[in-house]
Scaffold this active site. Structure first.
Site, short mmCIF file in Angstrom:
data_model
loop_
_atom_site.label_atom_id
_atom_site.label_comp_id
_atom_site.label_asym_id
_atom_site.label_seq_id
_atom_site.Cartn_x
_atom_site.Cartn_y
_atom_site.Cartn_z
CG ASP A 1 -30.47 -58.65 32.40
OD1 ASP A 1 -29.87 -59.42 33.16
OD2 ASP A 1 -31.04 -59.03 31.36
CG ASP B 1 -22.30 -46.44 26.39
OD1 ASP B 1 -22.59 -46.96 27.49
OD2 ASP B 1 -21.19 -46.59 25.85
N GLY B 2 -25.56 -47.00 28.03
CA GLY B 2 -26.09 -46.91 29.39
C GLY B 2 -25.12 -46.26 30.36
CG ASP C 1 -29.65 -53.16 24.52
OD1 ASP C 1 -29.76 -54.02 25.42
OD2 ASP C 1 -28.71 -53.16 23.69
CB CYS D 1 -27.45 -65.26 32.34
SG CYS D 1 -26.88 -64.55 30.82
N GLY E 1 -35.55 -57.95 25.32
CA GLY E 1 -36.78 -57.41 25.91
C GLY E 1 -37.59 -58.35 26.79
N GLY E 2 -37.06 -59.52 27.13
CA GLY E 2 -37.81 -60.45 27.98
C GLY E 2 -38.20 -59.81 29.31
CE LYS E 3 -33.47 -60.67 33.26
NZ LYS E 3 -32.81 -61.03 32.00
NE ARG F 1 -28.64 -57.76 22.64
CZ ARG F 1 -28.73 -59.02 23.01
NH1 ARG F 1 -28.36 -59.96 22.16
NH2 ARG F 1 -29.17 -59.38 24.19
C1 LIG Z 1 -28.08 -59.68 29.06
S1 LIG Z 1 -28.49 -58.66 27.75
C2 LIG Z 1 -29.99 -57.95 28.28
C3 LIG Z 1 -31.15 -58.89 28.18
C4 LIG Z 1 -32.47 -58.20 28.44
N1 LIG Z 1 -32.51 -57.53 29.71
C5 LIG Z 1 -33.63 -59.18 28.38
O1 LIG Z 1 -34.12 -59.60 29.42
O2 LIG Z 1 -34.02 -59.54 27.27
C6 LIG Z 1 -27.39 -57.36 27.90
C7 LIG Z 1 -27.68 -56.20 26.97
O3 LIG Z 1 -26.78 -55.14 27.30
C8 LIG Z 1 -26.61 -54.37 26.15
N2 LIG Z 1 -25.46 -53.49 26.36
C9 LIG Z 1 -24.15 -53.76 26.24
N3 LIG Z 1 -23.42 -52.68 26.52
C10 LIG Z 1 -24.30 -51.69 26.83
C11 LIG Z 1 -24.16 -50.33 27.19
N4 LIG Z 1 -22.96 -49.76 27.29
N5 LIG Z 1 -25.27 -49.62 27.42
C12 LIG Z 1 -26.51 -50.19 27.32
N6 LIG Z 1 -26.69 -51.46 26.95
C13 LIG Z 1 -25.60 -52.21 26.75
C14 LIG Z 1 -26.42 -55.41 25.07
O4 LIG Z 1 -26.70 -54.87 23.81
C15 LIG Z 1 -27.43 -56.48 25.50
O5 LIG Z 1 -28.62 -56.35 24.79
#
Ligand SMILES: C[S@@+](CC[C@H](N)C(=O)[O-])C[C@H]1O[C@@H](n2cnc3c(N)ncnc32)[C@H](O)[C@@H]1O
Length: 420
Positions: free
Chosen positions: A292, A274-275, A243, A347, A221-223, A248
């Protein structure tokens, strides 16, 4: 030790059968000995640390991609990361700001904004002088007006009109650490510690009043918190934070709880879809979408064993990342309105997870969905934020912050797309 040697120490290396083949009677005896030997190997073979596998992988691919920059980027990855303190506008900010400034930390966002405004005023003044030298008073007035308008609508100016986001960092070369934030009288924490480069994708999204904003992979959740700091997603606009991971998403709720007053956090819709299926939920509706994605998290992979994607068991998952990233970016594009903007970020330093995913998404949008997508120029970010971050100048698309010992942020790749 070479990678091939390291691989060879694993239990899947072919094991020679002890003794000679002496016919069918010996078959089961040999077989059993063989299994015992395999078992022993499985328990005694030294496990190669995932961090080492990650570094080997990076050495092979990034030395090609980054060339002579790689040794210094590698050193940055292996040294302590630098943080930024994202100011929490919902807390008692005056007190926190004073405290941070006493420590000699400065807000890199407003510094960049001031710099951009100064250089634009300078450009406008130079143009005005040119106009006056050309002699015609009327002409001079027209040139002045045109120049100021051009300067104000030029990308550097627009990209930095999020004056409410403030993130404090220590100067280049200063490795002082921030103390953990303390709660104010209402219990809200004064700042959120994050990789300051993580703010760049949020700034690139350039949220405006009344925008409907989607943060597709939002946890922890930072962003999302940075998006809320603009104050623009809640008054008139709306923020959806999604997410797929339930655990998470809980962390996202915790962050919102610690930083955002209840009446505001209740306006954020937090979901765990699921995004990739977002189109079925809410397609074509958002002005701004942040994608992200999960990636090889290079800094983490080079330094931490826990939850390391280079662990042998996760090879398949790692190899499938670019596909997952592409599917998520496609979902983000389809979630945006025509004219809407999408920022893709990782990242990782990997071009396969960065530019290649963007290129492929643009192609698929065109060929399979008949949607034209334009990749926006973000090179002004390099100029604006060069005092704080080290940028890579060789990205085909988007921008990449490189870790550097004097400015040890990132890696952070971000690229902005506009759905036409
Ligand atoms: C890089 S992290 C995101 C960090 C977040 N944006 C932040 O700034 O704190 C990537 C995130 O993508 C999520 N993720 C992975 N597969 C996904 C999907 N199919 N749909 C949605 N989220 C997904 C993971 O659970 C993870 O929390």
């Amino acid at each position: 030790m070479e990678y091939a040697e390291l691989e060879g120490t694993h239990q899947n290396r072919p094991v020679q059968l002890p003794g000679q083949w002496k016919g069918p009677v010996d078959f089961w005896q040999h077989r059993i000995q063989y299994w015992i030997l395999l078992e022993k190997r499985a328990t005694t073979a030294p496990r190669i640390p995932s961090t080492r596998l990650a570094l080997h992988h990076f050495d092979t691919s990034y030395s090609l991609h980054l060339g002579e920059l790689w040794p210094s980027v590698r050193a940055g990855l292996l040294c302590e990361q630098k943080y930024g303190a994202l100011l929490n506008n919902f807390s008692a900010v005056d007190h926190v700001t004073q405290e941070l400034e006493l420590l000699n930390a400065t807000d890199f966002v407003s510094e960049a904004l001031q710099k951009a405004q100064q250089s634009q005023r300078g450009a406008a003044a130079r143009e005005a002088v040119r106009g006056s030298q050309e002699g015609c008073v009327q002409g001079r007035a027209v040139i002045q007006a045109e120049t100021i308008t051009q300067a104000e609508s030029s990308p550097p100016f627009r990209a930095s009109i999020i004056p409410k986001i403030k993130c404090y960092t220590f100067p280049r070369g200063d490795i002082t650490r921030f103390c953990p934030a303390r709660p104010d009288i209402l219990g809200l924490l004064g700042y959120y510690l994050m990789d300051a480069a993580s703010l760049l994708p949020v700034l690139a999204l350039d949220v405006q009043q009344d925008d409907l904003v989607l943060d597709l992979c939002a946890a922890p959740g930072g962003k999302t918190l940075a998006l809320l700091q603009t104050g623009l997603c809640v008054s008139g606009g709306h923020l959806a934070a999604n997410d797929v991971s339930i655990s998470r998403t809980k962390r996202l709720h915790q962050i919102l709880h610690k930083y955002v007053p209840r009446e505001i956090r209740e306006t954020v819709s937090v979901t765990s879809y699921d995004g990739r299926d977002w189109q079925d939920v809410d397609g074509g509706t958002f002005h701004k979408v942040l994608v992200d994605v999960p990636c090889t998290t290079d800094r983490h992979s080079a330094m931490e064993e826990e939850n390391n994607i280079f662990h042998k068991r996760r090879t398949k998952e790692r190899q499938m990342l670019p596909m997952l990233q592409l599917q998520l970016l496609m979902a983000g594009i389809l979630a945006a309105k025509p004219g809407g903007e999408v920022v893709y970020s990782t990242c990782s330093l990997s071009p396969l997870q960065n530019e290649c995913v963007v290129e492929r998404a643009v192609e698929i949008a065109e060929t399979q969905f008949n949607i034209s997508v334009h990749v926006e120029d973000l090179s002004h970010f390099r100029t604006l934020f060069q005092d704080t971050f080290s940028f890579f100048s060789g990205c085909r698309l988007g921008e990449l912050v490189l870790p550097h010992l004097t400015a040890n942020f990132g890696p952070m790749y971000f690229c902005k797309l506009r759905r036409m």
